[in-house]
Scaffold this active site. Structure first.
Site, mmCIF file in Angstrom:
data_model
loop_
_atom_site.group_PDB
_atom_site.id
_atom_site.type_symbol
_atom_site.label_atom_id
_atom_site.label_comp_id
_atom_site.label_asym_id
_atom_site.label_seq_id
_atom_site.Cartn_x
_atom_site.Cartn_y
_atom_site.Cartn_z
ATOM 1 N N GLN A 35 0.806 -1.217 0.000
ATOM 2 C CA GLN A 35 0.000 0.000 0.000
ATOM 3 C C GLN A 35 0.842 1.273 0.000
ATOM 4 O O GLN A 35 0.375 2.340 -0.402
ATOM 5 C CB GLN A 35 -0.958 -0.009 1.191
ATOM 6 N N HIS A 37 3.520 1.670 -1.954
ATOM 7 C CA HIS A 37 3.687 1.918 -3.384
ATOM 8 C C HIS A 37 2.395 2.466 -3.997
ATOM 9 O O HIS A 37 2.429 3.390 -4.814
ATOM 10 C CB HIS A 37 4.041 0.612 -4.106
ATOM 11 N N GLN A 61 22.066 -2.293 -7.000
ATOM 12 C CA GLN A 61 21.969 -1.585 -5.729
ATOM 13 C C GLN A 61 21.955 -2.520 -4.529
ATOM 14 O O GLN A 61 21.750 -2.092 -3.399
ATOM 15 C CB GLN A 61 20.758 -0.653 -5.701
ATOM 16 N N GLY A 149 9.013 7.605 -1.919
ATOM 17 C CA GLY A 149 8.590 7.636 -0.525
ATOM 18 C C GLY A 149 9.682 8.153 0.390
ATOM 19 O O GLY A 149 10.877 7.944 0.156
ATOM 20 N N GLU A 150 9.268 8.826 1.448
ATOM 21 C CA GLU A 150 10.221 9.387 2.402
ATOM 22 C C GLU A 150 10.810 8.337 3.351
ATOM 23 O O GLU A 150 11.718 8.651 4.105
ATOM 24 C CB GLU A 150 9.563 10.513 3.212
ATOM 25 N N LYS A 151 10.319 7.094 3.289
ATOM 26 C CA LYS A 151 10.939 6.057 4.124
ATOM 27 C C LYS A 151 12.419 5.931 3.777
ATOM 28 O O LYS A 151 13.260 5.796 4.651
ATOM 29 C CB LYS A 151 10.243 4.708 3.941
ATOM 30 N N ASP A 152 12.717 5.966 2.478
ATOM 31 C CA ASP A 152 14.105 5.967 2.011
ATOM 32 C C ASP A 152 14.537 7.426 1.817
ATOM 33 O O ASP A 152 14.805 7.863 0.693
ATOM 34 C CB ASP A 152 14.221 5.179 0.711
ATOM 35 N N GLN A 155 17.870 8.175 0.111
ATOM 36 C CA GLN A 155 17.745 7.921 -1.322
ATOM 37 C C GLN A 155 17.014 9.073 -2.013
ATOM 38 O O GLN A 155 17.414 9.511 -3.097
ATOM 39 C CB GLN A 155 16.989 6.618 -1.552
ATOM 40 N N SER A 187 7.046 -1.774 3.872
ATOM 41 C CA SER A 187 8.225 -2.149 3.093
ATOM 42 C C SER A 187 8.002 -3.533 2.522
ATOM 43 O O SER A 187 7.332 -4.376 3.149
ATOM 44 C CB SER A 187 9.471 -2.151 3.988
#
Length: 282
Positions: A35, A37, A61, A149-152, A155, A187
């Protein structure tokens, strides 16, 4: 639902859209969609006339070959999710050879030091791999806006730097972290957690919330020491790092400065599964 596996065919489609005056939104993913994504794709659909979502497990990566091998691949389920969201989403799902040719290897990039902080200390070469695949995907898709997304968060900042240094006419949109009901950041790696591990992993977000309450009241070294104590007392998770860092430079701080923005960052292991999260502090 249109699915493209060859870059030239997708380029031609994008060229047609551009001639028609349509804006192009892009959501790059490595599949195993959840969800989080879907929230990115929804924001892209709300902002752009046409949306391309890539599903490509990028080999360059992964610093750990076992991590690449274990990464979940759920292509049919991914297509079902996207098709039910909007039938006009364009899927780009290339083979590695379509992106890299005969030599699957990363380019080397300078991100003005952003690549050496936090994740860069623990995942050597990771951001060269990220930069390589984003550069090649952007060259193919030519997006007006790209959504991450701000989780990474590290990145995200590195992709902003890459876009700036290459003078690409693409707006990089950072999207809020989508969380499970217990607060765990969504994730693809969460699918490898057992139900019990998944519940215990909510401790990461609980700790970040504790840090936000203490930030500005206690010193950064005191907060850092307390976080380490909390993880030492938690048998379910092993802390890899905790840092309070400047949002722009990603450098860890000892003392906040007025007018600057800061985030708390955590990387921790649940067994052999690595989880990351972060939270804005001010």
């Amino acid at each position: 639902m249109q699915i493209y596996k060859e870059k030239q065919a997708l380029r031609e489609l994008v060229k047609t859209f551009k001639k028609g005056g349509f804006s192009i939104g892009f959501v790059p993913t490595m599949g195993a969609l959840h969800q989080g994504h879907i929230s990115l794709v929804k924001q892209a659909l709300a902002s752009c006339d046409r949306v391309v979502a890539s599903i490509f497990v990028n080999p360059t990566q992964f610093d750990n070959p076992n991590d690449l091998e274990k990464y979940p691949r759920t292509f049919e389920e991914d297509i079902f999710l996207l098709e039910n969201l909007d039938e006009n989403i364009i899927i780009f799902s290339p083979r590695p050879s379509e992106i890299y040719g005969n030599e699957v290897s990363p380019e080397h990039f300078s991100f003005d030091g952003l690549e050496f902080e936090m994740e860069g200390k623990y995942r050597k070469g990771h951001f060269d791999g990220v930069g390589t695949v984003i550069k090649r995907l952007f060259e193919i898709v030519q997006p007006d806006k790209a959504f991450f997304g701000e989780k990474d968060f590290q990145q995200l900042q590195i992709i902003r730097k890459l876009t700036e240094k290459n003078h690409w006419n693409t707006e990089i949109i950072g999207c809020p972290i989508d969380r499970e009901t217990n607060g765990l950041a969504r994730s693809s790696r969460n699918e490898r957690l057992s139900p019990e591990e998944r519940q215990k992993a909510a401790f990461i977000y609980e700790t970040l919330q504790h840090v936000k309450k203490e930030f500005g009241i206690k010193s950064v070294p005191e907060v850092t020491s307390r976080v380490k104590e909390l993880f030492d007392q938690n048998s379910g998770l092993k802390l890899e790092y905790f840092e309070i860092a400047n949002e722009a430079t990603l450098k860890s701080i000892q003392e906040p400065v007025n007018g600057e923005k800061y985030r708390a960052f955590i990387a921790a292991y649940s067994g052999d599964i690595r989880l990351i999260d972060n939270l804005a502090l001010n």
